[in-house]
Design an enzyme around this catalytic site. Structure first.
Site, PDB file in Angstrom:
ATOM      1  N   SER A 166      78.471  59.485   7.452  1.00  0.00           N
ATOM      2  CA  SER A 166      77.644  59.997   8.290  1.00  0.00           C
ATOM      3  C   SER A 166      76.131  59.581   7.926  1.00  0.00           C
ATOM      4  CB  SER A 166      77.690  60.870   8.595  1.00  0.00           C
ATOM      5  OG  SER A 166      78.461  61.799   9.282  1.00  0.00           O
ATOM      6  N   HIS A 196      79.592  56.651  13.993  1.00  0.00           N
ATOM      7  CA  HIS A 196      80.163  55.897  12.988  1.00  0.00           C
ATOM      8  C   HIS A 196      81.023  54.605  13.190  1.00  0.00           C
ATOM      9  CE1 HIS A 196      81.319  58.861   9.418  1.00  0.00           C
ATOM     10  NE2 HIS A 196      80.674  60.058  11.063  1.00  0.00           N
ATOM     11  N   HIS A 222      88.176  60.911   9.757  1.00  0.00           N
ATOM     12  CA  HIS A 222      88.219  62.348   9.494  1.00  0.00           C
ATOM     13  C   HIS A 222      89.516  63.613   9.817  1.00  0.00           C
ATOM     14  CE1 HIS A 222      84.479  61.122   9.268  1.00  0.00           C
ATOM     15  NE2 HIS A 222      83.245  61.387   8.405  1.00  0.00           N
ATOM     16  N   TYR A 241      89.152  66.268  10.217  1.00  0.00           N
ATOM     17  CA  TYR A 241      88.348  67.580  11.692  1.00  0.00           C
ATOM     18  C   TYR A 241      88.912  66.778  12.442  1.00  0.00           C
ATOM     19  CZ  TYR A 241      83.738  64.423  11.257  1.00  0.00           C
ATOM     20  OH  TYR A 241      83.044  63.830  11.627  1.00  0.00           O
ATOM     21  N   GLU A 242      88.493  65.045  12.442  1.00  0.00           N
ATOM     22  CA  GLU A 242      88.583  64.630  14.122  1.00  0.00           C
ATOM     23  C   GLU A 242      90.801  64.916  14.911  1.00  0.00           C
ATOM     24  OE1 GLU A 242      86.544  60.929  14.484  1.00  0.00           O
ATOM     25  OE2 GLU A 242      87.027  60.709  12.516  1.00  0.00           O
ATOM     26  N   ALA A 267      78.160  62.564   3.728  1.00  0.00           N
ATOM     27  CA  ALA A 267      76.541  63.067   4.188  1.00  0.00           C
ATOM     28  C   ALA A 267      77.591  63.964   3.127  1.00  0.00           C
ATOM     29  CB  ALA A 267      76.052  63.686   5.726  1.00  0.00           C
ATOM     30  N   MET A 282      82.909  67.106   4.428  1.00  0.00           N
ATOM     31  CA  MET A 282      84.433  67.005   4.952  1.00  0.00           C
ATOM     32  C   MET A 282      84.717  65.551   5.425  1.00  0.00           C
ATOM     33  SD  MET A 282      82.665  68.507   8.996  1.00  0.00           S
ATOM     34  CE  MET A 282      81.496  69.733   8.659  1.00  0.00           C
ATOM     35  N   SER A 283      84.348  64.974   4.061  1.00  0.00           N
ATOM     36  CA  SER A 283      85.330  64.019   3.491  1.00  0.00           C
ATOM     37  C   SER A 283      85.347  63.891   1.882  1.00  0.00           C
ATOM     38  CB  SER A 283      84.626  63.031   4.228  1.00  0.00           C
ATOM     39  OG  SER A 283      83.690  62.432   3.190  1.00  0.00           O
ATOM     40  N   ASN A 290      70.955  68.402   4.183  1.00  0.00           N
ATOM     41  CA  ASN A 290      70.405  69.725   4.524  1.00  0.00           C
ATOM     42  C   ASN A 290      71.069  70.073   3.558  1.00  0.00           C
ATOM     43  OD1 ASN A 290      73.515  68.658   5.960  1.00  0.00           O
ATOM     44  ND2 ASN A 290      73.286  70.939   5.783  1.00  0.00           N
ATOM     45  N   HIS A 344      73.916  68.051  13.994  1.00  0.00           N
ATOM     46  CA  HIS A 344      74.249  66.532  13.565  1.00  0.00           C
ATOM     47  C   HIS A 344      73.767  65.807  13.491  1.00  0.00           C
ATOM     48  CE1 HIS A 344      77.502  63.413  12.555  1.00  0.00           C
ATOM     49  NE2 HIS A 344      77.052  62.825  13.963  1.00  0.00           N
TER      50      HIS A 344
END
Ligand code: HPA
Length: 284
Positions: free
Chosen positions: A29, A60, A82, A84-85, A112, A223-224, A247, A259
């Site tokens: 990301s 993306h 991902h 989560y998608e 990220a 998350m990846s 962050n 985000h």
């Protein structure tokens, strides 16, 4: 079945790019800009590649860019799939499966991530030493196809030690050069090493969760990456992993995480990140 699908996808990619591809690179990301710098590039939107899913998340681009970096052929995923998608792990791993079938042996995974150490500030790059898979699922669950790899793959050294040592040196060199040129007032290392903890998302973590992840040995959360790293190791590919710290983890800064901030930090380190990738690709 999925091996045959990966063969079809690989065949299609070969029809678009005839040369042997040496390295696969996945851009996280906010880090997609590197794909714009490839020479003699061929761009293939994911929807054109047989059996590839489509990326849905903002930031993306969702295409495979194949071209050269200093004479080395690289297949770059500008955008990834991902968990989560809503994709199945099979779909998340599919590009890596395809790269393996294409005969690619070296993989660079980037992402990220949120920092769990207040001393590891946004803008720092973290070299993955190892990971914690807390996504709630192992991507290799289900029938195993030996053509990809063994039923019980070893995960003792997911992230190649030599790749790590080389990337770390390159990072150190860049920090030194930036300091000498006066771009940085102090000699601050742009690259640290740590343990990446993968979560399914899409929520960011709670402060209590962040404290727990620190306690169990994580340095960054995201998350990846872990599904692709596992798929790549299953197929015997060598992996380098780099997190761009965007962050501080929830509760560590007193601010909410969003985000937009994640994307912004990615853009800020883009130049350093691109330079690092160029050097790594020439040495890997
Ligand atoms: N948590 C999880 N994933 C992330 C974060 C975070 O704080 N930052 C960027 N990706």
């Amino acid at each position: 079945m999925s091996y045959e699908k990966a063969q079809e996808a690989a065949e299609f990619i070969r029809s678009k790019y005839g040369k042997e591809i040496e390295i696969a690179l996945v851009l996280g990301s906010g880090l997609g800009a590197f794909a714009n710098d490839l020479e003699n590039a061929v761009r293939i939107p994911y929807e054109e590649i047989p059996h590839f899913a489509r990326s849905t998340v903002e930031g993306h681009a969702g295409q495979l860019v194949i071209g050269e970096v200093g004479g080395v052929s690289v297949a770059v995923q500008q955008g990834r799939f991902h968990y989560y998608e809503g994709y199945e792990m099979e779909q998340v791993m599919f590009p890596m499966r395809t790269f393996g079938v294409l005969g690619i042996k070296k993989v660079i995974l980037t992402n990220a991530a949120g920092s769990l150490r207040t001393s590891m500030k946004p803008g720092t790059l973290m070299l993955l030493r190892d990971h914690l898979n807390l996504m709630g699922v192992n991507p290799l669950r289900g029938a195993n196809d030996e053509r990809f790899g063994p039923r019980f793959p070893d995960m003792t050294q997911v992230y190649d030690k030599e790749f790590q040592a080389m990337a770390y040196e390159e990072g150190k060199q860049i920090s030194q050069e930036r300091f000498e040129k006066g771009l940085d007032k102090e000699l601050t290392p742009i690259m640290l090493r740590g343990i990446y903890c993968a979560l399914s998302g899409p929520t960011y973590e709670t402060p209590a969760e962040i404290r727990m992840f620190r306690f169990i040995g994580a340095d960054a959360v995201g998350m990846s990456t872990v599904p692709e790293a596992i798929a790549a190791r299953h197929q015997g590919m060598k992996v380098l992993g780099i997190s761009c710290i965007t962050n501080l983890g929830a509760g560590l800064s007193g601010e909410a995480i969003n985000h937009a901030e994640v994307m912004e930090t990615g853009a800020k380190v883009a130049e350093i990140f691109k330079e690092l990738l160029r050097r790594i690709i020439s040495k890997i």
